[in-house]
Design a protein around this motif. Structure first.
Motif, short mmCIF file in Angstrom:
data_model
loop_
_atom_site.label_atom_id
_atom_site.label_comp_id
_atom_site.label_asym_id
_atom_site.label_seq_id
_atom_site.Cartn_x
_atom_site.Cartn_y
_atom_site.Cartn_z
N ARG A 190 55.26 33.59 61.15
CA ARG A 190 54.61 33.53 59.83
C ARG A 190 55.49 34.21 58.76
NH1 ARG A 190 49.91 35.32 61.21
NH2 ARG A 190 48.98 33.27 61.41
N ARG A 191 56.07 35.36 59.11
CA ARG A 191 56.94 36.07 58.16
C ARG A 191 58.20 35.26 57.85
NH1 ARG A 191 56.05 40.81 61.36
NH2 ARG A 191 58.18 40.57 62.10
N ARG A 192 58.80 34.67 58.88
CA ARG A 192 60.02 33.87 58.67
C ARG A 192 59.72 32.64 57.82
NH1 ARG A 192 61.59 38.14 59.86
NH2 ARG A 192 62.80 38.67 61.68
N LEU A 193 58.59 32.00 58.06
CA LEU A 193 58.19 30.85 57.26
C LEU A 193 58.02 31.26 55.80
CD1 LEU A 193 57.30 27.85 57.26
CD2 LEU A 193 54.97 28.68 57.57
N ALA A 194 57.38 32.39 55.57
CA ALA A 194 57.18 32.88 54.20
C ALA A 194 58.50 33.18 53.52
CB ALA A 194 56.28 34.12 54.21
N ALA A 195 59.46 33.75 54.26
CA ALA A 195 60.77 34.06 53.68
C ALA A 195 61.51 32.79 53.30
CB ALA A 195 61.59 34.89 54.67
N LEU A 196 61.48 31.79 54.17
CA LEU A 196 62.13 30.51 53.85
C LEU A 196 61.46 29.83 52.66
CD1 LEU A 196 62.66 29.15 57.47
CD2 LEU A 196 64.45 29.88 55.87
N GLU A 197 60.15 29.96 52.60
CA GLU A 197 59.39 29.36 51.49
C GLU A 197 59.74 30.05 50.17
OE1 GLU A 197 54.85 27.76 50.92
OE2 GLU A 197 55.23 29.32 52.38
N ARG A 198 59.80 31.38 50.16
CA ARG A 198 60.17 32.11 48.94
C ARG A 198 61.58 31.76 48.47
NH1 ARG A 198 57.66 36.27 51.64
NH2 ARG A 198 59.66 37.10 52.32
N ALA A 199 62.48 31.52 49.42
CA ALA A 199 63.86 31.18 49.09
C ALA A 199 64.01 29.73 48.63
CB ALA A 199 64.76 31.43 50.30
N GLY A 200 62.96 28.93 48.80
CA GLY A 200 63.02 27.53 48.39
C GLY A 200 63.68 26.63 49.41
N LEU A 201 63.93 27.15 50.62
CA LEU A 201 64.60 26.36 51.64
C LEU A 201 63.65 25.44 52.39
CD1 LEU A 201 67.03 29.10 52.93
CD2 LEU A 201 67.51 27.20 51.36
N ILE A 202 62.36 25.71 52.28
CA ILE A 202 61.34 24.79 52.79
C ILE A 202 60.22 24.71 51.77
CG2 ILE A 202 61.81 25.20 55.25
CD1 ILE A 202 59.26 26.88 55.30
N GLU A 203 59.51 23.61 51.79
CA GLU A 203 58.34 23.43 50.94
C GLU A 203 57.15 23.13 51.86
OE1 GLU A 203 57.58 21.14 46.86
OE2 GLU A 203 58.05 19.82 48.54
N VAL A 204 56.16 23.99 51.81
CA VAL A 204 54.98 23.84 52.66
C VAL A 204 53.83 23.36 51.81
CG1 VAL A 204 53.38 25.04 54.21
CG2 VAL A 204 55.78 25.72 54.15
N THR A 205 53.14 22.32 52.29
CA THR A 205 51.96 21.81 51.61
C THR A 205 50.78 21.96 52.56
OG1 THR A 205 53.28 20.20 50.40
CG2 THR A 205 50.91 19.82 50.47
N GLU A 206 49.78 22.75 52.17
CA GLU A 206 48.59 22.91 52.99
C GLU A 206 47.69 21.71 52.80
OE1 GLU A 206 46.66 26.57 52.08
OE2 GLU A 206 48.24 27.77 52.99
N ARG A 207 47.16 21.21 53.92
CA ARG A 207 46.24 20.08 53.89
C ARG A 207 44.97 20.51 54.60
NH1 ARG A 207 49.40 15.71 56.89
NH2 ARG A 207 49.88 17.51 58.15
#
Length: 83
Positions: free
Chosen positions: A16-33
């Motif tokens: 969860r922390r790694r996903l959040a770090a990648l998301e903050r950096a703009g390297l991934i885009e997560v869309t909650e459904r």
């Protein structure tokens, strides 16, 4: 998150922390459904990553409304996670 943590040979919390770090950096885009697993898109272009990071900083994680299509089937949990 458990699957991501396992892929990293770490805990669900670390995933969860790694996903959040990648998301903050703009390297991934997560869309909650609602009612389904989140959609994760990897960003390869540096300019787009900067735009995604700016959008995430201003607006947070993208969210979509539940699909109204009657053929929509919610994602199943992993086999070992079903109860």
């Amino acid at each position: 998150m458990a699957h991501l943590g396992a892929r990293l040979h770490a805990s669900q919390t670390t995933g969860r922390r790694r996903l959040a770090a990648l998301e903050r950096a703009g390297l991934i885009e997560v869309t909650e459904r609602s009612g389904a697993w989140p959609s994760i898109r990897v960003i390869f272009d540096a300019d787009e990553a900067a735009d995604v990071a700016d959008t995430y900083a201003r607006e947070g994680r993208r969210r979509t409304e539940p699909c109204e299509d009657p053929s929509h089937i919610p994602a199943l949990r992993a086999r070992n996670d079903r109860r």
